[in-house]
Design an enzyme around this catalytic site. Sequence first.
Site, PDB file in Angstrom:
ATOM      1  N   ASP A 203      49.611  53.783  32.939  1.00 39.65           N
ATOM      2  CA  ASP A 203      50.110  53.371  31.632  1.00 39.65           C
ATOM      3  C   ASP A 203      49.202  53.861  30.503  1.00 39.65           C
ATOM      4  O   ASP A 203      48.758  53.075  29.682  1.00 39.65           O
ATOM      5  CB  ASP A 203      50.205  51.831  31.647  1.00 39.65           C
ATOM      6  N   GLU A 447      44.970  48.777  40.914  1.00 40.49           N
ATOM      7  CA  GLU A 447      46.331  48.484  41.364  1.00 40.49           C
ATOM      8  C   GLU A 447      46.930  49.574  42.253  1.00 40.49           C
ATOM      9  O   GLU A 447      48.031  50.069  41.993  1.00 40.49           O
ATOM     10  CB  GLU A 447      47.245  48.209  40.170  1.00 40.49           C
ATOM     11  N   TYR A 500      50.094  39.214  34.688  1.00 34.34           N
ATOM     12  CA  TYR A 500      50.746  39.214  33.371  1.00 34.34           C
ATOM     13  C   TYR A 500      51.832  38.146  33.324  1.00 34.34           C
ATOM     14  O   TYR A 500      53.002  38.434  33.078  1.00 34.34           O
ATOM     15  CB  TYR A 500      51.300  40.609  33.068  1.00 34.34           C
ATOM     16  N   GLU A 536      42.476  41.562  34.458  1.00 39.57           N
ATOM     17  CA  GLU A 536      43.379  41.892  33.341  1.00 39.57           C
ATOM     18  C   GLU A 536      44.285  40.699  33.107  1.00 39.57           C
ATOM     19  O   GLU A 536      44.736  40.062  34.063  1.00 39.57           O
ATOM     20  CB  GLU A 536      44.299  43.081  33.668  1.00 39.57           C
TER      21      GLU A 536
END
Length: 648
Positions: A203, A447, A500, A536
């Site tokens: 990303d 990840e 998230y 994160e």
Amino acid sequence: MHPAAWAALGPLLWACGLALRGGMLYPRESPSRERKELHGLWSFRADFSENRQRGFEQRWYRSPLRESGPTLDMPVPSSFNDVGQDRQLRSFVGWVWYEREVTLPQRWTQDLGTRVVLRIGSAHYYAIVWVNGVHVVEHEGGHLPFEADISKLVQSGPLSSCRITIAINNTLTPHTLPPGTILHRTDTSKYPKGYFVQNTNFDFFNYAGLHRPVLLYTTPTTYIDDITVTTSVDQGTGLVDYQIFVQGSEHFQLEVRLLDQEGKVVAQGTGCRGQLQVPNAHLWWPYLMHEHPAYLYSLEVRVTTQTAAGPVSDFYTLPVGIRTVEVTERQFLINGKPFYFHGVNKHEDADIRGRGFDWALLVKDFNLLRWLGANAFRTSHYPYAEEVLQLCDRYGIVVIDESPGVGIVLAQSYGNRSLQHHLEVMGELVRRDKNHPAVVMWSVANEPASFLPPAGYYFKTLIAHTKALDPSRPVTFVTNSNYEADLGAPYVDVICVNSYYSWYHDYGHLEVIPLQLATQFENWYRTYQKPIIQSEYGAGAIPGFHQDPPVMFSEEYQKALLQQYHMVLDEKRKNYVVGELIWNFADFMTDQAPQRVMGNKKGIFTRQRQPKAAAFLLRERYWQLANDTRRPPAAGGAQCLESGLFHV
Ligand code: GCB
């Protein structure tokens, strides 16, 4: 893969797997070493030919680039993507060519006792280098330095100048780090003939070019090639174990001296390896953990050889911080005291220059980190410039040093070829960063699809290799809370987990965070009994968008989401959670996609480094955490700690 994609890669295919040779000491000036920075304007051309091979077919390296076609002015260091007005150059995939003519000091070209080295801080992704048309070095990987000894070339004729040509290919394949794929669009009713795009599984924008300083430096022909320092503490005495590699001669004397910040010699030794003992050592402490953080000694190394003209010495000075790092079942210890990471994830990213190194940006970022009360960051998702780590050493900002292993999701990327390359990259990373006291842990990947069957062998091998390269530091990789099986986690020392909640699912439902986050921590801890870092978490906020009650993309939503996380973190940090790193320090550029608004907006600062509302919230929290988790004051010292809170 379609044949044209291979053509776009060109020599990348036959030049993988270069062995790691020699040291990679940062080029510092010393009485025996000079530096010449090659920043500024270089000549540049992107090879837009259909197979991207024209530069090789026409040998653009053989004569000045301007003779083979039009050139652009290109700043170095900088990414090439955002400096121009050409949309096609912004998204260019294939070979670009850089060239620079350099005038050399006479001594460099005439004194055969001088070694002249060309050093490239980073060229993304694959680079081939020629000097005066002669091939001198190739390198795979966009985030680590490489060098070529060019003495013979510049000392062989009457010339006092040299021409440096660098061809760089930004193509990513399933075997590069990070991996990617080239997608060929063959439906001629929709795309022109030969149309292809670069696809990635990460990303951030795949910026390319000469991202970090390019320079020439000199050493004598017998020179200090590498230094490895590890430190420990025995009842207040600092122990500095050193090992020094010398190249160019087998007959030399080697002296080392350790100086404190006042310039006083506190220990000395001779020979290639040994231990220096520093009674009552000043330890290297993280920022906000001690009244005098980041204490650095200087290790002065001198190697001397006898030549016909008399003795010749090479000098190199390495900053050394004396500190220890340990991991227990529930804690991360620095100098034997529990350390709680309260910090950020970053990117090397800014307007115009892309990933290009910039001193003003670097200093601004460190001022913001200190303003925020951050004591740590992760080099998400690739190794950062050496100058960044040097400032971390000097300011006491603790670093989780991450490899470019991001977006490893294809089964193909778990084969031997990819593993071999990943092992080499870890070798290059450890070689470059091993002496930084700020670096407290290696992260091998972010990840990865660690639930795929080959991931078990891949990460077992990779982590064991990294520990063998550097037994003094723990190793982690960063996983995602959504992954049900994690075949790599058994091998790491610390679990780093990204989540998230109320962002990528349960949109807008902030109330589910406490339950989901607590469950995440409990599950991971129950399974592995290792300390956990929330590596994160975050929410996108478009600066200036306000809405109360909060809705997604408003500054209020970003703040409210962080607050929900903080409640759980405060509970779990009493137990086994040892850190929290916000995603992200600043907004950053990504590929274009409907869920990205001119890039990723999860920064607590804008891309221009101005605070959003969440930055103030985090600042309050980090300074409070600094007070809550600080080291108990030593007897007879630490007035500023004893006297109460750090000032916000
Ligand atoms: C992640 C990735 C990071 C992304 C972030 C996001 O899990 O590690 O690279 O930018 O999520 O914002 O989606």
